[in-house]
Design a protein around this motif. Structure first.
Motif, mmCIF file in Angstrom:
data_model
loop_
_atom_site.group_PDB
_atom_site.id
_atom_site.type_symbol
_atom_site.label_atom_id
_atom_site.label_comp_id
_atom_site.label_asym_id
_atom_site.label_seq_id
_atom_site.Cartn_x
_atom_site.Cartn_y
_atom_site.Cartn_z
ATOM 1 N N MET A 1 51.749 8.791 -36.963
ATOM 2 C CA MET A 1 52.494 8.008 -35.799
ATOM 3 C C MET A 1 53.934 9.241 -35.920
ATOM 4 S SD MET A 1 53.155 4.620 -36.467
ATOM 5 C CE MET A 1 55.022 3.905 -37.099
ATOM 6 N N TRP A 2 54.486 9.910 -36.813
ATOM 7 C CA TRP A 2 55.649 10.615 -36.559
ATOM 8 C C TRP A 2 55.660 11.649 -35.884
ATOM 9 C CZ3 TRP A 2 60.900 10.169 -38.479
ATOM 10 C CH2 TRP A 2 61.007 11.534 -38.545
ATOM 11 N N LYS A 3 54.871 12.777 -36.001
ATOM 12 C CA LYS A 3 54.391 13.240 -35.228
ATOM 13 C C LYS A 3 54.533 12.963 -33.492
ATOM 14 C CE LYS A 3 51.048 17.257 -33.519
ATOM 15 N NZ LYS A 3 50.185 17.914 -33.200
ATOM 16 N N ALA A 4 53.350 11.391 -33.503
ATOM 17 C CA ALA A 4 53.815 11.373 -31.739
ATOM 18 C C ALA A 4 54.951 10.375 -31.915
ATOM 19 C CB ALA A 4 52.501 10.117 -32.109
ATOM 20 N N ALA A 5 55.676 10.085 -32.416
ATOM 21 C CA ALA A 5 56.964 9.445 -32.092
ATOM 22 C C ALA A 5 57.721 10.670 -31.482
ATOM 23 C CB ALA A 5 57.852 9.248 -33.380
ATOM 24 N N ASN A 6 58.241 11.847 -32.249
ATOM 25 C CA ASN A 6 59.075 13.104 -31.940
ATOM 26 C C ASN A 6 58.676 13.560 -30.809
ATOM 27 O OD1 ASN A 6 61.600 13.168 -34.141
ATOM 28 N ND2 ASN A 6 59.436 12.968 -35.579
ATOM 29 N N LEU A 7 57.013 13.938 -30.553
ATOM 30 C CA LEU A 7 56.776 14.420 -29.474
ATOM 31 C C LEU A 7 57.332 13.653 -28.164
ATOM 32 C CD1 LEU A 7 53.918 16.016 -30.471
ATOM 33 C CD2 LEU A 7 55.673 17.341 -29.824
ATOM 34 N N LEU A 8 56.742 11.906 -28.711
ATOM 35 C CA LEU A 8 57.325 11.448 -27.662
ATOM 36 C C LEU A 8 59.036 11.163 -27.250
ATOM 37 C CD1 LEU A 8 56.566 8.870 -25.375
ATOM 38 C CD2 LEU A 8 57.199 7.652 -27.665
ATOM 39 N N LEU A 9 59.833 11.561 -28.888
ATOM 40 C CA LEU A 9 60.998 11.580 -28.624
ATOM 41 C C LEU A 9 61.921 13.184 -27.210
ATOM 42 C CD1 LEU A 9 64.433 11.114 -28.607
ATOM 43 C CD2 LEU A 9 64.141 11.398 -30.611
ATOM 44 N N ALA A 10 60.589 13.757 -27.433
ATOM 45 C CA ALA A 10 60.689 15.189 -27.003
ATOM 46 C C ALA A 10 60.702 15.298 -25.147
ATOM 47 C CB ALA A 10 60.309 16.377 -27.788
ATOM 48 N N PHE A 11 59.725 14.060 -24.775
ATOM 49 C CA PHE A 11 59.569 13.891 -23.374
ATOM 50 C C PHE A 11 60.644 13.362 -23.126
ATOM 51 C CE2 PHE A 11 57.021 12.071 -20.111
ATOM 52 C CZ PHE A 11 56.649 13.008 -19.416
ATOM 53 N N ALA A 12 60.591 12.571 -23.789
ATOM 54 C CA ALA A 12 61.913 11.966 -22.912
ATOM 55 C C ALA A 12 63.281 12.048 -23.078
ATOM 56 C CB ALA A 12 61.768 10.314 -24.080
ATOM 57 N N VAL A 13 64.044 12.817 -24.194
ATOM 58 C CA VAL A 13 65.002 13.677 -23.724
ATOM 59 C C VAL A 13 64.940 14.387 -22.463
ATOM 60 C CG1 VAL A 13 65.937 12.779 -25.831
ATOM 61 C CG2 VAL A 13 64.753 15.203 -25.480
ATOM 62 N N GLU A 14 63.567 15.178 -22.439
ATOM 63 C CA GLU A 14 63.366 16.003 -21.170
ATOM 64 C C GLU A 14 63.588 15.504 -19.307
ATOM 65 O OE1 GLU A 14 59.559 17.822 -21.320
ATOM 66 O OE2 GLU A 14 59.816 19.061 -24.058
ATOM 67 N N LEU A 15 62.873 14.943 -19.867
ATOM 68 C CA LEU A 15 63.411 12.868 -18.343
ATOM 69 C C LEU A 15 64.367 12.970 -18.274
ATOM 70 C CD1 LEU A 15 59.687 11.423 -18.287
ATOM 71 C CD2 LEU A 15 60.373 13.617 -17.285
ATOM 72 N N VAL A 16 65.215 12.068 -19.405
ATOM 73 C CA VAL A 16 66.856 12.562 -19.288
ATOM 74 C C VAL A 16 67.235 13.586 -18.690
ATOM 75 C CG1 VAL A 16 69.064 10.980 -20.594
ATOM 76 C CG2 VAL A 16 66.485 10.552 -21.179
ATOM 77 N N ALA A 17 67.574 15.005 -19.560
ATOM 78 C CA ALA A 17 68.246 15.405 -18.833
ATOM 79 C C ALA A 17 67.974 15.949 -16.938
ATOM 80 C CB ALA A 17 67.491 16.871 -20.129
ATOM 81 N N LEU A 18 66.461 16.172 -16.759
ATOM 82 C CA LEU A 18 66.647 15.967 -15.047
ATOM 83 C C LEU A 18 67.559 15.194 -14.145
ATOM 84 C CD1 LEU A 18 62.842 17.234 -15.619
ATOM 85 C CD2 LEU A 18 63.982 18.510 -15.040
ATOM 86 N N GLY A 19 67.648 13.477 -15.502
ATOM 87 C CA GLY A 19 67.851 12.566 -14.698
ATOM 88 C C GLY A 19 69.491 12.653 -15.185
ATOM 89 N N ILE A 20 69.715 13.320 -15.799
ATOM 90 C CA ILE A 20 71.359 13.527 -15.978
ATOM 91 C C ILE A 20 71.414 15.057 -14.660
ATOM 92 C CG2 ILE A 20 73.024 14.426 -16.935
ATOM 93 C CD1 ILE A 20 71.995 13.621 -19.461
ATOM 94 N N PHE A 21 71.310 15.562 -14.652
ATOM 95 C CA PHE A 21 70.986 16.387 -13.382
ATOM 96 C C PHE A 21 71.438 15.845 -11.980
ATOM 97 C CE2 PHE A 21 68.701 20.643 -16.150
ATOM 98 C CZ PHE A 21 70.491 20.428 -16.678
ATOM 99 N N ALA A 22 70.234 14.938 -11.417
ATOM 100 C CA ALA A 22 70.568 14.399 -10.285
ATOM 101 C C ALA A 22 71.420 13.866 -10.310
ATOM 102 C CB ALA A 22 68.933 13.642 -9.796
ATOM 103 N N TRP A 23 72.370 12.882 -11.467
ATOM 104 C CA TRP A 23 73.909 11.906 -11.130
ATOM 105 C C TRP A 23 74.679 12.761 -11.131
ATOM 106 C CZ3 TRP A 23 74.992 9.446 -16.711
ATOM 107 C CH2 TRP A 23 76.851 8.328 -16.402
ATOM 108 N N TRP A 24 74.844 13.820 -11.954
ATOM 109 C CA TRP A 24 75.857 14.917 -11.961
ATOM 110 C C TRP A 24 75.478 15.342 -10.287
ATOM 111 C CZ3 TRP A 24 76.900 20.345 -10.766
ATOM 112 C CH2 TRP A 24 77.701 20.565 -11.327
ATOM 113 N N GLY A 25 74.898 15.722 -9.382
ATOM 114 C CA GLY A 25 74.672 16.110 -8.100
ATOM 115 C C GLY A 25 74.850 15.686 -8.084
ATOM 116 N N TRP A 26 74.474 13.828 -7.675
ATOM 117 C CA TRP A 26 75.292 13.044 -6.238
ATOM 118 C C TRP A 26 76.265 12.512 -6.546
ATOM 119 C CZ3 TRP A 26 73.412 11.297 -2.074
ATOM 120 C CH2 TRP A 26 73.425 9.735 -1.941
ATOM 121 N N ALA A 27 77.078 12.679 -7.989
ATOM 122 C CA ALA A 27 78.499 12.406 -8.433
ATOM 123 C C ALA A 27 79.497 13.381 -7.916
ATOM 124 C CB ALA A 27 78.772 12.172 -9.695
ATOM 125 N N THR A 28 78.946 14.920 -8.065
ATOM 126 C CA THR A 28 79.961 16.059 -7.743
ATOM 127 C C THR A 28 79.657 16.149 -5.714
ATOM 128 O OG1 THR A 28 78.006 17.376 -8.297
ATOM 129 C CG2 THR A 28 80.247 16.875 -10.225
#
Length: 110
Positions: free
Chosen positions: A1-28
């Motif tokens: 369960m620990w492994k799955a949770a950390n890998l899920l968090l890793a995938f989530a932060v990767e997607l969040v990073a892409l979302g942040i790039f989109a947000w920054w691009g739109w805002a600037t």
């Protein structure tokens, strides 16, 4: 369960990073066309770089993998900071660093 949770968090932060790039691009971006190009183009470039160098299936060596990870996550944190959310930017980078450290020390990815 620990492994799955950390890998899920890793995938989530990767997607969040892409979302942040989109947000920054739109805002600037100045005009609507530039905003659209940046909001679509920056996450696309980030995703392509990630797929080529940082994805678990990428076989380009450890150094390029870590360089791309540091660039993507570091620039995401900096983008949050420049958007007026410095605390959120620091929290994001700290969560990413902790997650990467756990994954690396526990050898959760190939």
């Amino acid at each position: 369960m620990w492994k799955a949770a950390n890998l899920l968090l890793a995938f989530a932060v990767e997607l969040v990073a892409l979302g942040i790039f989109a947000w920054w691009g739109w805002a600037t971006g100045g005009t609507t066309l530039v905003r659209l190009l940046l909001a679509i183009g920056l996450p696309l470039v980030g995703a392509v770089l990630w797929g080529l160098f940082a994805a678990p299936t990428a076989n380009r060596g450890q150094l390029p993998r870590w360089i791309v990870k540091v660039l993507v996550f570091g620039l995401s944190g900096a983008a949050l900071w420049s958007l007026g959310h410095p605390v959120l930017g620091v929290v994001f980078v700290v969560v990413v660093a902790a997650n990467l450290a756990i994954i690396h020390t526990q050898k959760l990815q190939p």
